[in-house]
Design a protein around this motif. Structure first.
Motif, PDB file in Angstrom:
ATOM      1  N   THR A   1       0.783  -1.244   0.000  1.00 53.56           N
ATOM      2  CA  THR A   1       0.000   0.000   0.000  1.00 53.56           C
ATOM      3  C   THR A   1       0.815   1.295   0.000  1.00 53.56           C
ATOM      4  O   THR A   1       0.504   2.227  -0.725  1.00 53.56           O
TER       5      THR A   1
ATOM      6  N   HIS B   1      -0.542   4.899   6.481  1.00 59.20           N
ATOM      7  CA  HIS B   1      -0.365   6.354   6.417  1.00 59.20           C
ATOM      8  C   HIS B   1      -0.001   7.000   7.752  1.00 59.20           C
ATOM      9  O   HIS B   1      -0.783   7.769   8.314  1.00 59.20           O
TER      10      HIS B   1
ATOM     11  N   HIS C   1      -8.316   4.021   7.195  1.00 62.78           N
ATOM     12  CA  HIS C   1      -7.169   3.949   6.295  1.00 62.78           C
ATOM     13  C   HIS C   1      -6.164   5.077   6.496  1.00 62.78           C
ATOM     14  O   HIS C   1      -4.981   4.908   6.258  1.00 62.78           O
TER      15      HIS C   1
ATOM     16  N   HIS D   1      -8.660   8.751   1.993  1.00 60.82           N
ATOM     17  CA  HIS D   1      -7.475   9.550   2.311  1.00 60.82           C
ATOM     18  C   HIS D   1      -7.863  10.949   2.782  1.00 60.82           C
ATOM     19  O   HIS D   1      -8.844  11.513   2.289  1.00 60.82           O
TER      20      HIS D   1
ATOM     21  N   HIS E   1       0.863   4.101  -3.630  1.00 65.77           N
ATOM     22  CA  HIS E   1       1.428   5.275  -2.976  1.00 65.77           C
ATOM     23  C   HIS E   1       2.942   5.296  -3.131  1.00 65.77           C
ATOM     24  O   HIS E   1       3.589   4.253  -3.102  1.00 65.77           O
TER      25      HIS E   1
HETATM   26 FE    FE Z   1      -3.748   4.965   0.985  1.00 62.58          FE
END
Ligand code: FE
Ligand code: V55
Length: 486
Positions: free
Chosen positions: A122, A168, A219, A283, A474
């Motif tokens: 990811t 993240h 997420h 996001h 990403h």
């Molecule tokens: Fe993401």
């Protein structure tokens, strides 16, 4: 022996690549590579080695594949390697896919019971001299930045106390601390969230836990100077789903959305939940705390954008409900209500692949770099196929002050992946530097790295790969001062 099932999403440009790559001194078109770019643009995404065991598995179980454009004195080398997780190695040893559906261990081959199921596909991060490939269902996987070979999972010397780690995490630009979290922190179907602060040397210095209103995907998050902000909701799971061999998440459009706000100097019990009619947050770009208000900006979908997370009410996936707009949400910590202000600040559809200049994390920033589709731009269907209206053809620098967007059009046979911003120097003003990102050129069947001036949004040079590099998700610029790329 592999039989690669031909699904519509795995044909043509999107057919599995099935190779690792080294390309030295890549071809450059349209200009020179700026000599002050020294480091690497590192990306991770999915590249099937063996396809899914079950047909409803969807895109998030694809084997992690890490790649980098390594910049050194105006020369660019490319390298691509699978992330060699225990799962990848077990599959290779067996010459087949041994793992079942997305985050559902109950229908795996019995030979891999108890093995880490992550595909680490990811996001990538660099912290305290280490490079990691991330997926939110497991610990980070450490990668050797010189070779891109996989070292193994990293638990911060046993001090990181969650089974999961977000894709993240964020950085405090003042202290260099990494603020990170894991949801489903105590294992499959648990509803606790673990928050952890790792100092700039890689040592865990603070941690806390709290519970979500219900178990859902979390997420991404926002870090401000004073708060952590966790949007969640809509995605649901339970043992019944998993025992029925479904993928981990279903989409329940009747489930409420929540935004959790945790004071950074507080404890898990200080989290405050705001409630909202459902929009799908995947996001979030950034935010800030101003007095008693917390303000965030994000690209929000009207509904779940992922077709492989099916509606729990049995209704078919509706692509017309997944348009993404740039929102600003304002939470008043003085108010007793659980509602908040929600404003669309850019009414043309955008994508949720937005980025701010990382050095402004938690501060007042002015610019957001996004990827978006401009239907008015030309598209050459004769050469690039019937994809008009379905390609992200522009990068944009969106100015929150003037509400104007400065576009960069990638070309009439291209679709853009996420971009990354590279400051011109450590102390350069916000947004002064380079923007880079990979475009898929459907006509030439190859990937092209665009390097642009982030202020004028004019292209400076394009690095040409002689093959498709299909599915990175990403990526991040990592300077020579952050990692030793050799
Ligand atoms: Fe993401
Ligand atoms: C996302 C991606 C994932 C995942 C969960 O983009 C959420 C959101 C590529 O894997 O497992």
């Amino acid at each position: 022996m592999v039989t690669l099932t031909q699904t519509t999403t795995r044909q043509g440009f999107f057919a599995p690549g099935r190779f690792e790559a080294d390309v030295f001194d890549c071809e450059v078109q349209g200009g020179k590579i700026p000599e002050d770019l020294n480091g690497a643009f590192v990306r991770v995404g999915g590249e099937f080695f063996y396809p899914s065991m079950y047909p409803n598995d969807g895109g998030f179980s694809v084997d992690g594949y890490i790649s980098m454009f390594r910049f050194k004195k105006g020369i660019v080398d490319y390298r691509g390697r699978w992330v060699k997780t225990p799962r990848w190695k077990a599959n290779r040893a067996a010459n087949r896919q041994l793992f079942g559906n997305y985050r559902n261990p109950f229908f795996d081959d019995p030979s891999v019971k108890g093995l880490d199921r992550t595909v680490a596909n990811t996001a990538v991060v660099a912290h305290a001299g280490k490079l990691f490939a991330l997926k939110e269902d497991a610990l980070p996987y450490e990668i050797n930045p010189k070779t891109l070979e996989t070292i193994g999972p990293w638990d911060f010397n046993g001090k990181y106390k969650s089974e999961t780690f977000t894709a993240h995490p964020r950085w405090d630009p003042v202290t260099g601390d990494m603020i990170t979290y894991g949801y489903e922190a105590s294992g499959l179907l648990t509803n606790d969230i673990y928050v952890c602060v790792v100092d700039k040397h890689g040592n865990v210095k603070n941690e806390t836990r709290f519970k979500a209103p219900y178990l859902s995907m979390m997420h991404d998050m926002v870090l401000t100077e004073k708060h952590l902000v966790f949007p969640m909701g809509g995605y649901v799971t339970n043992m019944k789903r998993l025992k029925a061999n479904k993928v981990h998440w279903g989409w329940d459009k009747s489930a409420p959305g929540y935004i959790g706000i945790l004071p950074r100097d507080g404890d898990g019990k200080d989290v405050r939940w705001f409630k909202t009619p459902l929009t799908a947050a995947v996001h979030v770009f950034g935010g800030r705390t101003v007095g008693n208000k917390v303000i965030i900006e994000a690209g929000l979908y009207n509904s779940n954008p992922f077709p492989f997370f099916e509606n729990t009410d049995g209704s078919p996936f509706d692509p017309t409900k997944t348009t993404c707009y740039l929102h600003r949400q304002t939470f008043d910590l003085n108010s007793k209500r659980d509602g908040f202000e929600d404003e669309i600040i850019f009414s043309d559809p955008a994508s949720d692949l937005g980025k701010i200049d990382d050095r402004y994390t938690g501060q007042a920033y002015r610019e957001i770099f996004t990827t978006y589709a401009d239907p008015k731009r030309p598209f050459d269907e004769a050469r690039a196929g019937n994809l008009r209206g379905r390609v992200s053809n522009c990068y944009g620098r969106f100015d929150l002050g003037t509400k104007k967007i400065t576009p960069l059009f990638a070309g009439n046979t291209h679709s853009l992946q996420e971009s990354t911003f590279v400051p011109k120097s450590k102390n350069a003003p916000e947004g002064e530097g380079y923007l880079m990102g990979v475009a898929s050129n459907y006509a030439e069947m190859r990937a092209e790295l665009i390097i642009a001036d982030a202020q004028s949004m004019t292209e400076l040079a394009r690095v040409i790969l002689p093959f498709r590099s299909s599915a990175a998700l990403h990526g991040k610029w990592m300077g020579d001062d952050e990692l030793d790329f050799g």
